[in-house]
Scaffold this motif. Sequence first.
Motif, mmCIF file in Angstrom:
data_model
loop_
_atom_site.group_PDB
_atom_site.id
_atom_site.type_symbol
_atom_site.label_atom_id
_atom_site.label_comp_id
_atom_site.label_asym_id
_atom_site.label_seq_id
_atom_site.Cartn_x
_atom_site.Cartn_y
_atom_site.Cartn_z
ATOM 1 N N ILE A 11 7.044 -13.977 -66.659
ATOM 2 C CA ILE A 11 5.989 -12.999 -66.931
ATOM 3 C C ILE A 11 5.358 -13.323 -68.271
ATOM 4 C CG2 ILE A 11 5.509 -10.577 -67.468
ATOM 5 C CD1 ILE A 11 7.442 -9.769 -65.326
ATOM 6 N N LEU A 12 4.031 -13.345 -68.293
ATOM 7 C CA LEU A 12 3.287 -13.506 -69.533
ATOM 8 C C LEU A 12 2.776 -12.138 -69.965
ATOM 9 C CD1 LEU A 12 2.033 -15.305 -71.719
ATOM 10 C CD2 LEU A 12 0.029 -15.543 -70.231
ATOM 11 N N VAL A 13 3.195 -11.725 -71.156
ATOM 12 C CA VAL A 13 2.737 -10.465 -71.745
ATOM 13 C C VAL A 13 1.716 -10.805 -72.826
ATOM 14 C CG1 VAL A 13 3.406 -8.436 -73.082
ATOM 15 C CG2 VAL A 13 4.933 -9.319 -71.300
ATOM 16 N N THR A 14 0.553 -10.182 -72.772
ATOM 17 C CA THR A 14 -0.446 -10.304 -73.824
ATOM 18 C C THR A 14 -0.926 -8.894 -74.177
ATOM 19 O OG1 THR A 14 -2.509 -10.357 -72.535
ATOM 20 C CG2 THR A 14 -1.229 -12.414 -72.648
ATOM 21 N N PRO A 15 -1.699 -8.738 -75.246
ATOM 22 C CA PRO A 15 -2.226 -7.408 -75.572
ATOM 23 C C PRO A 15 -3.265 -6.881 -74.591
ATOM 24 C CG PRO A 15 -2.098 -8.756 -77.546
ATOM 25 C CD PRO A 15 -1.863 -9.667 -76.375
ATOM 26 N N TRP A 16 -3.642 -7.672 -73.594
ATOM 27 C CA TRP A 16 -4.629 -7.184 -72.631
ATOM 28 C C TRP A 16 -4.199 -7.316 -71.172
ATOM 29 C CZ3 TRP A 16 -4.944 -11.603 -75.465
ATOM 30 C CH2 TRP A 16 -5.224 -12.801 -74.821
ATOM 31 N N PHE A 17 -3.070 -7.981 -70.888
ATOM 32 C CA PHE A 17 -2.573 -8.002 -69.509
ATOM 33 C C PHE A 17 -1.103 -8.381 -69.507
ATOM 34 C CE2 PHE A 17 -3.909 -12.502 -69.959
ATOM 35 C CZ PHE A 17 -2.774 -13.149 -69.504
ATOM 36 N N MET A 18 -0.452 -8.096 -68.363
ATOM 37 C CA MET A 18 0.895 -8.563 -68.056
ATOM 38 C C MET A 18 0.857 -9.136 -66.645
ATOM 39 S SD MET A 18 4.556 -6.504 -67.713
ATOM 40 C CE MET A 18 4.441 -5.746 -69.334
ATOM 41 N N ASN A 19 1.159 -10.433 -66.521
ATOM 42 C CA ASN A 19 1.083 -11.122 -65.240
ATOM 43 C C ASN A 19 2.386 -11.828 -64.903
ATOM 44 O OD1 ASN A 19 -1.606 -10.464 -64.971
ATOM 45 N ND2 ASN A 19 -2.384 -12.527 -65.321
ATOM 46 N N LEU A 20 2.765 -11.778 -63.630
ATOM 47 C CA LEU A 20 3.720 -12.753 -63.117
ATOM 48 C C LEU A 20 3.024 -14.100 -63.082
ATOM 49 C CD1 LEU A 20 5.368 -10.969 -60.049
ATOM 50 C CD2 LEU A 20 6.626 -12.062 -61.917
ATOM 51 N N MET A 21 3.689 -15.143 -63.582
ATOM 52 C CA MET A 21 3.084 -16.467 -63.648
ATOM 53 C C MET A 21 3.935 -17.458 -62.863
ATOM 54 S SD MET A 21 0.406 -16.029 -65.660
ATOM 55 C CE MET A 21 -0.038 -17.614 -66.382
ATOM 56 N N LEU A 22 3.275 -18.234 -62.027
ATOM 57 C CA LEU A 22 3.928 -19.280 -61.250
ATOM 58 C C LEU A 22 3.280 -20.602 -61.634
ATOM 59 C CD1 LEU A 22 6.133 -19.345 -58.994
ATOM 60 C CD2 LEU A 22 4.253 -19.474 -57.348
ATOM 61 N N PRO A 54 5.764 -4.209 -78.714
ATOM 62 C CA PRO A 54 6.196 -5.372 -77.928
ATOM 63 C C PRO A 54 7.525 -5.172 -77.219
ATOM 64 C CG PRO A 54 5.310 -6.090 -80.035
ATOM 65 C CD PRO A 54 5.416 -4.587 -80.108
ATOM 66 N N ALA A 55 8.454 -4.448 -77.826
ATOM 67 C CA ALA A 55 9.757 -4.247 -77.194
ATOM 68 C C ALA A 55 9.620 -3.483 -75.885
ATOM 69 C CB ALA A 55 10.691 -3.503 -78.143
ATOM 70 N N GLN A 56 8.756 -2.499 -75.862
ATOM 71 C CA GLN A 56 8.530 -1.719 -74.646
ATOM 72 C C GLN A 56 7.937 -2.588 -73.544
ATOM 73 O OE1 GLN A 56 5.558 1.517 -74.697
ATOM 74 N NE2 GLN A 56 7.285 2.906 -74.553
ATOM 75 N N ALA A 57 6.952 -3.415 -73.890
ATOM 76 C CA ALA A 57 6.347 -4.303 -72.905
ATOM 77 C C ALA A 57 7.358 -5.326 -72.404
ATOM 78 C CB ALA A 57 5.134 -5.007 -73.525
ATOM 79 N N ARG A 58 8.189 -5.865 -73.320
ATOM 80 C CA ARG A 58 9.196 -6.854 -72.931
ATOM 81 C C ARG A 58 10.226 -6.243 -71.985
ATOM 82 N NH1 ARG A 58 11.533 -7.341 -77.499
ATOM 83 N NH2 ARG A 58 9.865 -8.639 -78.345
ATOM 84 N N THR A 59 10.680 -5.025 -72.264
ATOM 85 C CA THR A 59 11.667 -4.371 -71.404
ATOM 86 C C THR A 59 11.101 -4.138 -70.010
ATOM 87 O OG1 THR A 59 12.658 -3.281 -73.313
ATOM 88 C CG2 THR A 59 13.145 -2.347 -71.150
ATOM 89 N N THR A 60 9.831 -3.752 -69.935
ATOM 90 C CA THR A 60 9.197 -3.562 -68.631
ATOM 91 C C THR A 60 9.086 -4.878 -67.879
ATOM 92 O OG1 THR A 60 7.934 -1.676 -69.446
ATOM 93 C CG2 THR A 60 7.124 -2.748 -67.471
ATOM 94 N N ALA A 61 8.738 -5.945 -68.582
ATOM 95 C CA ALA A 61 8.632 -7.244 -67.931
ATOM 96 C C ALA A 61 9.980 -7.678 -67.353
ATOM 97 C CB ALA A 61 8.121 -8.286 -68.927
ATOM 98 N N MET A 62 11.056 -7.511 -68.110
ATOM 99 C CA MET A 62 12.379 -7.884 -67.614
ATOM 100 C C MET A 62 12.787 -7.001 -66.438
ATOM 101 S SD MET A 62 13.230 -10.545 -69.189
ATOM 102 C CE MET A 62 14.823 -10.621 -68.364
ATOM 103 N N ALA A 63 12.436 -5.711 -66.489
ATOM 104 C CA ALA A 63 12.738 -4.825 -65.365
ATOM 105 C C ALA A 63 12.001 -5.267 -64.110
ATOM 106 C CB ALA A 63 12.365 -3.386 -65.725
ATOM 107 N N ALA A 64 10.753 -5.709 -64.270
ATOM 108 C CA ALA A 64 9.987 -6.181 -63.120
ATOM 109 C C ALA A 64 10.619 -7.426 -62.513
ATOM 110 C CB ALA A 64 8.543 -6.463 -63.542
#
Length: 207
Positions: free
Chosen positions: A56-67, A121-131
């Motif tokens: 997952i790529l987290v940026t200040p404007w989107f969060m995407n699954l990346m392949l 960032p910690a909140q976004a990172r935790t959500t990404a790992m949960a996803a």
Amino acid sequence: MTETRLPADKPSPADALEALFRTILRRQMHDMPMVNAALSVEAVGFRAWREHWLGILVTPWFMNLMLMPRVAAQWLPLAERETRHYVFPAGVFEFIGARDALLGDYQACSLFSPMFEFSDPAQARTTAMAALDALFDPENCECPQADDIRRPPREGPPPPIHAFNKRDFLLMSKCGSATLLIPPRGADDLVVGLGVLSRQARAERGP
């Protein structure tokens, strides 16, 4: 059955993604209204999946699954904006093709955009790992098995395939804090992929 992986000829793209999108943030996006200035760029949880890299790529404007390609000979690129579906333990997900001059071909599945529901960032990172955890949890799948999806179509009209929403997807994850990271308002509009049926989709189907 143990998955057999071919030797990788491309390294993890995590560092390259972070470097590129930090540059984009600094040069092109720094004063854009859709940017959440409280967040940063981070590549989360990249791992080998089949012959690809997935994370997952987290940026200040989107969060995407990346392949992205891991074994070049096994990578099937998509034209920009063309879509392809991939089977994961949690269901079937739709990715869209893209290309960058530095990164090359990649495919993305949007999770969040914009990112104003995250405070740090910690909140976004935790959500990404949960996803990512939920993506590989077969208990989240309420769709046909992969073998059924790959079979030739049956006679007659095909059954409808329903989209699911990220709120249901993350709430079903095993991360207890995930429920605190998804605001109830507007989350149901952030639709990605196919597979796990949301409560709304089940209601539309009827008994």
